[in-house]
Design a protein around this motif. Structure first.
Motif, PDB file in Angstrom:
ATOM      1  N   VAL A  81      62.234 -15.626   0.424  1.00 10.37           N
ATOM      2  CA  VAL A  81      62.078 -16.085   1.804  1.00 10.37           C
ATOM      3  C   VAL A  81      63.045 -15.296   2.663  1.00 10.37           C
ATOM      4  O   VAL A  81      64.207 -15.128   2.312  1.00 10.37           O
ATOM      5  N   GLU A  82      62.532 -14.800   3.775  1.00 10.17           N
ATOM      6  CA  GLU A  82      63.328 -13.999   4.708  1.00 10.17           C
ATOM      7  C   GLU A  82      63.377 -14.741   6.047  1.00 10.17           C
ATOM      8  O   GLU A  82      62.345 -15.082   6.611  1.00 10.17           O
ATOM      9  N   LYS A  83      64.575 -14.987   6.545  1.00 11.21           N
ATOM     10  CA  LYS A  83      64.759 -15.702   7.810  1.00 11.21           C
ATOM     11  C   LYS A  83      65.424 -14.782   8.817  1.00 11.21           C
ATOM     12  O   LYS A  83      66.343 -14.045   8.474  1.00 11.21           O
ATOM     13  N   THR A  84      64.936 -14.851  10.056  1.00 14.72           N
ATOM     14  CA  THR A  84      65.581 -14.163  11.161  1.00 14.72           C
ATOM     15  C   THR A  84      65.886 -15.208  12.227  1.00 14.72           C
ATOM     16  O   THR A  84      65.627 -16.392  12.020  1.00 14.72           O
ATOM     17  N   ALA A  85      66.371 -14.782  13.362  1.00 16.57           N
ATOM     18  CA  ALA A  85      66.730 -15.724  14.420  1.00 16.57           C
ATOM     19  C   ALA A  85      65.545 -16.566  14.881  1.00 16.57           C
ATOM     20  O   ALA A  85      65.711 -17.726  15.247  1.00 16.57           O
ATOM     21  N   ASN A  86      64.341 -16.000  14.845  1.00 18.19           N
ATOM     22  CA  ASN A  86      63.195 -16.768  15.349  1.00 18.19           C
ATOM     23  C   ASN A  86      61.949 -16.682  14.468  1.00 18.19           C
ATOM     24  O   ASN A  86      60.842 -16.889  14.939  1.00 18.19           O
ATOM     25  N   SER A  87      62.135 -16.367  13.183  1.00 20.06           N
ATOM     26  CA  SER A  87      60.977 -16.370  12.280  1.00 20.06           C
ATOM     27  C   SER A  87      61.416 -16.648  10.850  1.00 20.06           C
ATOM     28  O   SER A  87      62.592 -16.515  10.507  1.00 20.06           O
ATOM     29  N   ILE A  88      60.432 -17.037  10.055  1.00 20.96           N
ATOM     30  CA  ILE A  88      60.649 -17.216   8.616  1.00 20.96           C
ATOM     31  C   ILE A  88      59.407 -16.677   7.920  1.00 20.96           C
ATOM     32  O   ILE A  88      58.281 -16.916   8.367  1.00 20.96           O
ATOM     33  N   ASN A  89      59.619 -15.908   6.879  1.00 23.67           N
ATOM     34  CA  ASN A  89      58.519 -15.294   6.148  1.00 23.67           C
ATOM     35  C   ASN A  89      58.718 -15.493   4.657  1.00 23.67           C
ATOM     36  O   ASN A  89      59.836 -15.412   4.161  1.00 23.67           O
ATOM     37  N   ALA A  90      57.609 -15.743   3.967  1.00 18.17           N
ATOM     38  CA  ALA A  90      57.624 -15.779   2.513  1.00 18.17           C
ATOM     39  C   ALA A  90      57.049 -14.450   2.045  1.00 18.17           C
ATOM     40  O   ALA A  90      56.045 -13.985   2.581  1.00 18.17           O
ATOM     41  N   LEU A  91      57.712 -13.838   1.081  1.00 15.64           N
ATOM     42  CA  LEU A  91      57.330 -12.500   0.634  1.00 15.64           C
ATOM     43  C   LEU A  91      57.067 -12.477  -0.868  1.00 15.64           C
ATOM     44  O   LEU A  91      57.810 -13.078  -1.633  1.00 15.64           O
ATOM     45  N   TRP A  92      56.016 -11.765  -1.249  1.00 14.28           N
ATOM     46  CA  TRP A  92      55.711 -11.488  -2.642  1.00 14.28           C
ATOM     47  C   TRP A  92      55.489  -9.999  -2.754  1.00 14.28           C
ATOM     48  O   TRP A  92      54.956  -9.373  -1.844  1.00 14.28           O
ATOM     49  N   ASN A  93      55.863  -9.417  -3.872  1.00 19.04           N
ATOM     50  CA  ASN A  93      55.666  -7.990  -4.084  1.00 19.04           C
ATOM     51  C   ASN A  93      55.111  -7.786  -5.491  1.00 19.04           C
ATOM     52  O   ASN A  93      55.857  -7.819  -6.458  1.00 19.04           O
ATOM     53  N   TRP A  94      53.792  -7.600  -5.573  1.00 19.81           N
ATOM     54  CA  TRP A  94      53.159  -7.358  -6.874  1.00 19.81           C
ATOM     55  C   TRP A  94      53.383  -5.900  -7.231  1.00 19.81           C
ATOM     56  O   TRP A  94      52.772  -5.013  -6.655  1.00 19.81           O
ATOM     57  N   ASP A  95      54.254  -5.647  -8.192  1.00 17.84           N
ATOM     58  CA  ASP A  95      54.634  -4.271  -8.502  1.00 17.84           C
ATOM     59  C   ASP A  95      54.446  -3.901  -9.975  1.00 17.84           C
ATOM     60  O   ASP A  95      55.058  -2.961 -10.468  1.00 17.84           O
ATOM     61  N   ALA A  96      53.561  -4.622 -10.653  1.00 17.42           N
ATOM     62  CA  ALA A  96      53.302  -4.304 -12.065  1.00 17.42           C
ATOM     63  C   ALA A  96      52.747  -2.888 -12.179  1.00 17.42           C
ATOM     64  O   ALA A  96      52.056  -2.398 -11.291  1.00 17.42           O
ATOM     65  N   LYS A  97      53.064  -2.244 -13.279  1.00 20.29           N
ATOM     66  CA  LYS A  97      52.624  -0.868 -13.543  1.00 20.29           C
ATOM     67  C   LYS A  97      51.547  -0.875 -14.631  1.00 20.29           C
ATOM     68  O   LYS A  97      51.602  -1.665 -15.569  1.00 20.29           O
ATOM     69  N   ASN A  98      50.598   0.032 -14.515  1.00 22.33           N
ATOM     70  CA  ASN A  98      49.583   0.171 -15.564  1.00 22.33           C
ATOM     71  C   ASN A  98      50.129   1.067 -16.681  1.00 22.33           C
ATOM     72  O   ASN A  98      51.283   1.497 -16.630  1.00 22.33           O
ATOM     73  N   SER A  99      49.293   1.365 -17.648  1.00 25.09           N
ATOM     74  CA  SER A  99      49.768   2.134 -18.808  1.00 25.09           C
ATOM     75  C   SER A  99      50.202   3.552 -18.447  1.00 25.09           C
ATOM     76  O   SER A  99      50.969   4.169 -19.177  1.00 25.09           O
ATOM     77  N   SER A 100      49.755   4.050 -17.301  1.00 28.05           N
ATOM     78  CA  SER A 100      50.199   5.388 -16.885  1.00 28.05           C
ATOM     79  C   SER A 100      51.438   5.333 -15.992  1.00 28.05           C
ATOM     80  O   SER A 100      51.871   6.348 -15.465  1.00 28.05           O
TER      81      SER A 100
END
Length: 154
Positions: A81-100
């Protein structure tokens, strides 16, 4: 004719903001992560023909996108979760790698047609409900957010 309704003053607005932030963060951590889990586990994504997965499972024409779970776990484990003075955001980062060794979340989400132009695989857009206002507004996950906010102020 007109009418004016005079409200009041907020004596402790920081407390209100803290309650909203907590409701949002709890919603994202539980309901949104559960929603994403269901998107990966439900046999709802169309696929041409049957294939045997690396897990040994025989996947049919309607299948899930979990497979070995690496893509799913890479997003779940990256939640923040990222908070700033006037916003809040939920973040996900799908960074799985394939066999290559290359990331493949975008490939799964948007469909291989964007990349090689030769395959018939449809996109599996598990995040779209959060990108399209109309989809989100009528969804159960949206109702759950409103419920969390109401509960925070009881």
């Amino acid at each position: 004719m007109s009418a004016t309704i005079v409200g009041g003053t907020l004596n402790n607005p920081e407390r209100l903001v803290q309650k909203l932030e907590k409701a949002f963060e709890t919603w994202a951590r539980f309901e949104v992560n559960d929603y994403f889990r269901d998107q990966f586990l439900e046999d709802k994504w169309d696929y041409p023909g049957e294939t045997q997965r690396k897990s040994g499972e025989l996947a049919g024409t309607s299948r899930n996108i979990f497979d070995l779970g690496e893509l799913y776990r890479s997003g779940r484990d990256s939640f923040d979760v990222e908070k700033t003075a006037n916003s809040i955001n939920a973040l996900w980062n799908w960074d799985a790698k394939n066999s290559s060794g290359r990331g493949y979340a975008w490939y799964v989400h948007e469909g291989p047609r964007l990349f090689d132009g030769n395959t018939n695989l449809a996109p599996r857009q598990w995040t779209d409900i959060f990108q399209q206002r109309d989809l989100f507004a009528g969804s159960n996950v949206s109702k759950e957010l409103r419920s969390r906010i109401r509960a925070a102020f009881r």
